[in-house]
Structure formats: structure tokens, C-alpha cells
Design a protein around this motif. Structure first.
Motif, PDB file in Angstrom:
ATOM      1  N   ILE A   1       0.839  -1.197   0.000  1.00 26.09           N
ATOM      2  CA  ILE A   1       0.000   0.000   0.000  1.00 26.09           C
ATOM      3  C   ILE A   1       0.874   1.247   0.000  1.00 26.09           C
ATOM      4  CG2 ILE A   1      -1.643   1.352   1.355  1.00 26.09           C
ATOM      5  CD1 ILE A   1      -2.890  -1.306   2.252  1.00 26.09           C
TER       6      ILE A   1
ATOM      7  N   GLU B   1      -6.045  -7.535   8.634  1.00 26.16           N
ATOM      8  CA  GLU B   1      -6.190  -7.037   7.261  1.00 26.16           C
ATOM      9  C   GLU B   1      -7.220  -5.917   7.184  1.00 26.16           C
ATOM     10  OE1 GLU B   1      -4.336  -7.630   4.581  1.00 26.16           O
ATOM     11  OE2 GLU B   1      -3.090  -8.800   5.955  1.00 26.16           O
ATOM     12  N   GLU B   2      -8.299  -6.088   7.917  1.00 22.70           N
ATOM     13  CA  GLU B   2      -9.330  -5.041   7.956  1.00 22.70           C
ATOM     14  C   GLU B   2      -8.781  -3.783   8.630  1.00 22.70           C
ATOM     15  OE1 GLU B   2     -14.014  -4.455   9.274  1.00 22.70           O
ATOM     16  OE2 GLU B   2     -12.873  -6.173  10.014  1.00 22.70           O
TER      17      GLU B   2
ATOM     18  N   GLN C   1      -6.640  -1.904   6.152  1.00 20.74           N
ATOM     19  CA  GLN C   1      -7.427  -1.224   5.126  1.00 20.74           C
ATOM     20  C   GLN C   1      -8.214  -0.052   5.692  1.00 20.74           C
ATOM     21  OE1 GLN C   1      -9.852  -3.734   2.551  1.00 20.74           O
ATOM     22  NE2 GLN C   1     -11.433  -2.156   2.518  1.00 20.74           N
ATOM     23  N   LYS C   2      -8.911  -0.286   6.808  1.00 26.92           N
ATOM     24  CA  LYS C   2      -9.857   0.718   7.299  1.00 26.92           C
ATOM     25  C   LYS C   2      -9.225   1.781   8.189  1.00 26.92           C
ATOM     26  CE  LYS C   2     -14.071  -2.003   6.871  1.00 26.92           C
ATOM     27  NZ  LYS C   2     -15.298  -2.497   7.540  1.00 26.92           N
TER      28      LYS C   2
ATOM     29  N   SER D   1      -5.584   1.031  -1.452  1.00 29.41           N
ATOM     30  CA  SER D   1      -5.998  -0.299  -1.026  1.00 29.41           C
ATOM     31  C   SER D   1      -6.793  -0.986  -2.131  1.00 29.41           C
ATOM     32  CB  SER D   1      -6.858  -0.193   0.235  1.00 29.41           C
ATOM     33  OG  SER D   1      -7.425  -1.437   0.564  1.00 29.41           O
ATOM     34  N   GLN D   2      -6.766  -2.306  -2.108  1.00 23.50           N
ATOM     35  CA  GLN D   2      -7.516  -3.074  -3.095  1.00 23.50           C
ATOM     36  C   GLN D   2      -8.939  -3.389  -2.636  1.00 23.50           C
ATOM     37  OE1 GLN D   2      -6.151  -3.771  -6.135  1.00 23.50           O
ATOM     38  NE2 GLN D   2      -4.438  -2.550  -5.385  1.00 23.50           N
ATOM     39  N   GLY D   3      -9.288  -2.999  -1.438  1.00 26.04           N
ATOM     40  CA  GLY D   3     -10.584  -3.346  -0.873  1.00 26.04           C
ATOM     41  C   GLY D   3     -11.716  -2.476  -1.377  1.00 26.04           C
TER      42      GLY D   3
ATOM     43  N   TYR E   1     -13.606  -0.546   0.662  1.00 26.31           N
ATOM     44  CA  TYR E   1     -13.908   0.500   1.635  1.00 26.31           C
ATOM     45  C   TYR E   1     -14.037   1.839   0.918  1.00 26.31           C
ATOM     46  CZ  TYR E   1     -13.765   2.623   6.293  1.00 26.31           C
ATOM     47  OH  TYR E   1     -14.066   3.291   7.457  1.00 26.31           O
TER      48      TYR E   1
ATOM     49  N   SER F   1      -7.096   5.393  -1.361  1.00 29.49           N
ATOM     50  CA  SER F   1      -6.253   4.932  -0.259  1.00 29.49           C
ATOM     51  C   SER F   1      -5.131   4.012  -0.691  1.00 29.49           C
ATOM     52  CB  SER F   1      -7.118   4.198   0.776  1.00 29.49           C
ATOM     53  OG  SER F   1      -7.680   3.036   0.193  1.00 29.49           O
TER      54      SER F   1
ATOM     55  N   ALA G   1      -4.775   2.485   5.545  1.00 27.82           N
ATOM     56  CA  ALA G   1      -4.939   2.925   4.154  1.00 27.82           C
ATOM     57  C   ALA G   1      -5.908   4.092   4.050  1.00 27.82           C
ATOM     58  CB  ALA G   1      -5.416   1.754   3.282  1.00 27.82           C
ATOM     59  N   ASP G   2      -7.007   4.008   4.771  1.00 24.21           N
ATOM     60  CA  ASP G   2      -7.993   5.095   4.713  1.00 24.21           C
ATOM     61  C   ASP G   2      -7.428   6.395   5.272  1.00 24.21           C
ATOM     62  OD1 ASP G   2     -10.793   5.968   4.197  1.00 24.21           O
ATOM     63  OD2 ASP G   2     -10.756   6.306   6.347  1.00 24.21           O
TER      64      ASP G   2
END
Length: 233
Positions: free
Chosen positions: A4, A43-44, A47-48, A200-202, A204, A198, A51-52
Motif C-alpha cells: 500500500i 487485514e481489515e 485497510q480501514k 488499497s484493493q478493498g 472500503y 487509499s 490505508a484510509d
């Protein structure tokens, strides 16, 4: 985490990713005793929270800011990820819960994050202090309050010509529309709303709301503690 940071073109990504992962471990370890995050999956969390938090770094408002205040930082977001990735900038993290502030301070010392100052207090009180009022190039805030209330917490800290960035959900348009009067009263102007990127690949999904500080906040704001949330402008 490293991928990231590389995607976001953060220098020394491997070293900074290691610091952030150790910070996450510290937050998750303390979370059983103090409410720092509802997220326990690593992992969450990446991301949350990480990355956010970094989704504002492409904005000129962030690039040009030297002093940044994070109001209602909670477990240190977005302030800590931004501070780790941009050690040349100074960060001031505020939260109303002393236990959270103690944990953040402890982790910063342990991990050598030395461009962060953490302070316990309510934004309504701190925003009236002469050494803090209209002293920052940029204010950031994430998941704290509705926009009209949040602006009263945050805009008093921002110098004229500076900016406030609010992290909001994708369905924020009505909330933003309802805050336009408050933004104007407090010396701001809604500049734009952008979708957060972000790295990120998610899935969110967040929005960044940019408010420009175009004139000083009137002396009567912020109102006394509790009033902005009970009686929004």
C-alpha cells in the motif's frame, strides 16, 4: 502494508510499514482494556485504519501543510499513519478520553514517532486556547460527528488560508448540505468533495470533504463543551 505504501509512493516504505504494523499490534493489545477500535482483524485494520487515513496525502492542502491537527483522534487515526509516513511534518493529536491519549503517547515513545504531540481535552475547550487557536495549516478528522458539529470543533484551530479535511462516508451529501450555514458562520467555505484514494484493493469507500478557511472564526465559537453536538449551527 508495504505494498500500500509503495502504491502511494511513500519513501522508505518497508521501514514505515514495519512501524505501522508494530503500532497496530500495540493498539490491538490495549484494545481489551480501552475502547480504541471495533476492528480486530489485521487485514481489515490495515485497510480501514491505515490505508484510509492516508487517503488525503495526494491533496495539495496536505502537501503544503507543515502543522496538522487531528481532532478526535481515537486510536490515533488519521494522525499516526500520516505522521509515520511524513516525519517532516508536525502533528498534534487531540482526544477527549485520557486513556486513549496515554496509550498513543506510550506507543509513540516506544516506536520513536517523534513528530507527534498528543493532548487530552475537548475540542471546544482547546479551540479557545491562544496557543492553539487558528495555529494550524490543516485540520483532519475522521468519524467524529456530523459535519455541522464537526466544523465547530475543527475550524477554530485552522489559520486563515488553511484547510479542514473531513473523512466522511459515501452518502454524505445531505449532511454536507446541512452544514453549509455552519461552515460560513465559522469562517470557512466548502471547496470540494472527493472520493478517497487509499491505495488499497478493498471495497472500503470514503469521501474527503475539503473546507477552506477564508476568514477568522468569530470569538464566540466554539461554544462551551457539549453545545455544538446538542445545538448544531
Amino acid at each position: 502494508m508495504k505494498s500500500i505504501l509503495n502504491k502511494l509512493k511513500i519513501k522508505d516504505a518497508e521501514k514505515k510499514a514495519a512501524v505501522l504494523l508494530k503500532y497496530m499490534d500495540g493498539i490491538l493489545e490495549k484494545n481489551g482494556h480501552v475502547n480504541l477500535t471495533a476492528i480486530s482483524d489485521r487485514e481489515e485494520f490495515i485497510q480501514k485504519h491505515f490505508a484510509d487515513s492516508l487517503s488525503c496525502i495526494g491533496a495539495e492542502e496536505f502537501k503544503e501543510a507543515d502543522s496538522i491537527i487531528d481532532v478526535g483522534t481515537g486510536g490515533g487515526f488519521p494522525g499516526i499513519p500520516l505522521a509515520v509516513c511524513f516525519p517532516e511534518k508536525e502533528f498534534f493529536l487531540v482526544d477527549s478520553l485520557a486513556k486513549r491519549i496515554h496509550i498513543i503517547r506510550e506507543l509513540c515513545v516506544k516506536l520513536g514517532i517523534d513528530n507527534v504531540t498528543v493532548v487530552h481535552g475537548r475540542a471546544e475547550d482547546l479551540g479557545r486556547q491562544e496557543n492553539l487557536r487558528e495555529d494550524f495549516d490543516l485540520c483532519v478528522s475522521r468519524a467524529v460527528a456530523r459535519m455541522s458539529t464537526l466544523c465547530e470543533y475543527c475550524l477554530p484551530f485552522v489559520r486563515e488560508g488553511g484547510s479542514f479535511i473531513a473523512y466522511k462516508g459515501p452518502d454524505c451529501k445531505l449532511e454536507i448540505d446541512d452544514s453549509l450555514c455552519a461552515i460560513g458562520i465559522l469562517g470557512g467555505r466548502l471547496d470540494r468533495i472527493e472520493r478517497a484514494d487509499s491505495g488499497s484493493q478493498g471495497e472500503y469507500d470514503h469521501r474527503l470533504v475539503f473546507v477552506k478557511k477564508i476568514r477568522p472564526t468569530p470569538e464566540e465559537y466554539p461554544r462551551r463543551a457539549g453545545t455544538p453536538s446538542k445545538k448544531p449551527l
